[in-house]
Scaffold this active site. Structure first.
Site, PDB file in Angstrom:
ATOM      1  N   ASP A   1      68.721 -54.409  10.066  1.00 28.45           N
ATOM      2  CA  ASP A   1      67.231 -53.565  10.070  1.00 28.45           C
ATOM      3  C   ASP A   1      66.546 -54.258   9.137  1.00 28.45           C
ATOM      4  O   ASP A   1      66.798 -54.515   7.736  1.00 28.45           O
ATOM      5  CB  ASP A   1      67.700 -52.119   9.702  1.00 28.45           C
ATOM      6  CG  ASP A   1      66.563 -51.223  10.026  1.00 28.45           C
ATOM      7  OD1 ASP A   1      66.620 -50.425  10.927  1.00 28.45           O
ATOM      8  OD2 ASP A   1      65.440 -51.357   9.473  1.00 28.45           O
ATOM      9  N   ILE A   2      65.037 -54.337   9.357  1.00 22.37           N
ATOM     10  CA  ILE A   2      64.273 -55.015   8.358  1.00 22.37           C
ATOM     11  C   ILE A   2      63.733 -54.010   7.289  1.00 22.37           C
ATOM     12  O   ILE A   2      63.595 -54.743   6.267  1.00 22.37           O
ATOM     13  CB  ILE A   2      62.885 -55.374   9.125  1.00 22.37           C
ATOM     14  CG1 ILE A   2      62.384 -56.478   8.559  1.00 22.37           C
ATOM     15  CG2 ILE A   2      61.898 -53.963   9.384  1.00 22.37           C
ATOM     16  CD1 ILE A   2      61.163 -57.033   9.448  1.00 22.37           C
TER      17      ILE A   2
ATOM     18  N   GLU B   1      61.312 -44.168  16.032  1.00 22.65           N
ATOM     19  CA  GLU B   1      59.992 -44.809  16.229  1.00 22.65           C
ATOM     20  C   GLU B   1      60.010 -46.112  17.284  1.00 22.65           C
ATOM     21  O   GLU B   1      58.806 -46.301  17.749  1.00 22.65           O
ATOM     22  CB  GLU B   1      59.762 -45.513  14.804  1.00 22.65           C
ATOM     23  CG  GLU B   1      59.666 -44.395  13.681  1.00 22.65           C
ATOM     24  CD  GLU B   1      59.498 -45.190  12.248  1.00 22.65           C
ATOM     25  OE1 GLU B   1      59.461 -46.375  12.193  1.00 22.65           O
ATOM     26  OE2 GLU B   1      59.473 -44.348  11.141  1.00 22.65           O
ATOM     27  N   VAL B   2      61.053 -46.489  17.539  1.00 17.54           N
ATOM     28  CA  VAL B   2      61.104 -47.661  18.415  1.00 17.54           C
ATOM     29  C   VAL B   2      61.689 -47.101  19.824  1.00 17.54           C
ATOM     30  O   VAL B   2      62.953 -46.708  19.710  1.00 17.54           O
ATOM     31  CB  VAL B   2      61.873 -49.127  17.979  1.00 17.54           C
ATOM     32  CG1 VAL B   2      61.808 -50.141  18.995  1.00 17.54           C
ATOM     33  CG2 VAL B   2      61.350 -49.369  16.687  1.00 17.54           C
TER      34      VAL B   2
ATOM     35  N   HIS C   1      68.841 -47.752  20.469  1.00 20.10           N
ATOM     36  CA  HIS C   1      69.384 -48.461  19.538  1.00 20.10           C
ATOM     37  C   HIS C   1      70.542 -47.602  18.669  1.00 20.10           C
ATOM     38  O   HIS C   1      70.096 -46.541  18.464  1.00 20.10           O
ATOM     39  CB  HIS C   1      68.393 -49.108  18.611  1.00 20.10           C
ATOM     40  CG  HIS C   1      67.522 -48.248  17.896  1.00 20.10           C
ATOM     41  ND1 HIS C   1      66.295 -48.026  18.569  1.00 20.10           N
ATOM     42  CD2 HIS C   1      67.215 -47.638  16.787  1.00 20.10           C
ATOM     43  CE1 HIS C   1      65.519 -47.044  17.874  1.00 20.10           C
ATOM     44  NE2 HIS C   1      66.101 -47.088  16.761  1.00 20.10           N
TER      45      HIS C   1
ATOM     46  N   HIS D   1      72.197 -47.037  15.101  1.00 23.55           N
ATOM     47  CA  HIS D   1      72.046 -47.586  13.603  1.00 23.55           C
ATOM     48  C   HIS D   1      73.518 -47.766  13.179  1.00 23.55           C
ATOM     49  O   HIS D   1      74.304 -46.800  13.234  1.00 23.55           O
ATOM     50  CB  HIS D   1      71.302 -46.180  12.925  1.00 23.55           C
ATOM     51  CG  HIS D   1      69.731 -46.467  12.954  1.00 23.55           C
ATOM     52  ND1 HIS D   1      68.809 -46.923  12.287  1.00 23.55           N
ATOM     53  CD2 HIS D   1      69.082 -45.659  13.786  1.00 23.55           C
ATOM     54  CE1 HIS D   1      67.757 -46.913  12.661  1.00 23.55           C
ATOM     55  NE2 HIS D   1      67.712 -46.146  13.711  1.00 23.55           N
TER      56      HIS D   1
HETATM   57  P1  AMP Z   1      64.190 -45.669  14.628  1.00 30.26           P
HETATM   58  O1  AMP Z   1      63.386 -44.718  13.508  1.00 30.26           O
HETATM   59  O2  AMP Z   1      65.536 -45.070  15.026  1.00 30.26           O
HETATM   60  O3  AMP Z   1      63.302 -46.031  15.743  1.00 30.26           O
HETATM   61  O4  AMP Z   1      64.675 -47.133  13.934  1.00 30.26           O
HETATM   62  C1  AMP Z   1      64.054 -48.373  14.240  1.00 30.26           C
HETATM   63  C2  AMP Z   1      64.239 -49.032  13.009  1.00 30.26           C
HETATM   64  O5  AMP Z   1      63.867 -50.383  13.261  1.00 30.26           O
HETATM   65  C3  AMP Z   1      63.748 -48.683  11.685  1.00 30.26           C
HETATM   66  O6  AMP Z   1      65.175 -48.395  10.938  1.00 30.26           O
HETATM   67  C4  AMP Z   1      62.979 -50.029  11.408  1.00 30.26           C
HETATM   68  O7  AMP Z   1      63.194 -50.518   9.918  1.00 30.26           O
HETATM   69  C5  AMP Z   1      63.464 -50.949  12.398  1.00 30.26           C
HETATM   70  N1  AMP Z   1      62.836 -52.287  12.532  1.00 30.26           N
HETATM   71  C6  AMP Z   1      61.584 -52.179  12.834  1.00 30.26           C
HETATM   72  N2  AMP Z   1      60.893 -53.390  13.100  1.00 30.26           N
HETATM   73  C7  AMP Z   1      62.006 -54.280  13.049  1.00 30.26           C
HETATM   74  C8  AMP Z   1      62.251 -55.745  13.124  1.00 30.26           C
HETATM   75  N3  AMP Z   1      61.208 -56.466  13.401  1.00 30.26           N
HETATM   76  N4  AMP Z   1      63.323 -56.196  13.056  1.00 30.26           N
HETATM   77  C9  AMP Z   1      64.590 -55.593  12.473  1.00 30.26           C
HETATM   78  N5  AMP Z   1      64.433 -54.139  12.454  1.00 30.26           N
HETATM   79  C10 AMP Z   1      63.384 -53.491  12.771  1.00 30.26           C
END
Ligand code: AMP
Length: 112
Positions: A31-32, A94-95, A99, A101
């Site tokens: 995770d970034i 958010e994405v 996924h 975690h």
């Molecule tokens: P969620 O809030 O469950 O949708 O988690 C999305 C996660 O993706 C967050 O913890 C972000 O920090 C992570 N994230 C977003 N962009 C990237 C990226 N380019 N590479 C790795 N992790 C990312």
């Protein structure tokens, strides 16, 4: 067709990620914005947007991600970890690409 998410772009190598594990079914990367010493994301190569979209046809995907995370942890010698799915905007997702975690205060082996 919906817009490709950032995780589609990671899968297609359009944008880089710190990949720690890959096979035919899953990709795992760091995770970034880590919220633990080790914070990984496991995504299926077959796209679904969210746990909210799971159907009987795709119900194996969350379990598959959990099994891959379990196997990866064992290989890494990580005994304690948390696994979380955020579901929908209200659940902190958010994405919109399914996924899992993986969070641990234990570290990955050198080179990962
Ligand atoms: P969620 O809030 O469950 O949708 O988690 C999305 C996660 O993706 C967050 O913890 C972000 O920090 C992570 N994230 C977003 N962009 C990237 C990226 N380019 N590479 C790795 N992790 C990312």
């Amino acid at each position: 067709m919906t817009e490709p998410t950032i995780f589609h772009k990671i899968l297609s190598n359009e944008i880089p990620a710190a990949v720690v594990y890959e096979d035919d079914e899953v990709l795992a990367f760091k995770d970034i914005h880590p919220k633990a010493t080790t914070h990984l994301l496991f995504i299926p190569k077959h796209f679904i947007a969210s746990i909210a979209d799971v159907t009987p046809e795709t119900a194996h995907l969350p379990g598959m991600l959990i099994l891959k995370a379990q196997k990866f942890a064992a290989e890494q010698g990580i005994a304690g970890y948390k696994l979380t799915f955020h579901v929908g905007e209200g659940g902190g997702q958010e994405v919109m690409y399914l996924h899992l975690h993986f969070l641990s205060e234990e570290t990955l082996k050198a080179g990962k």
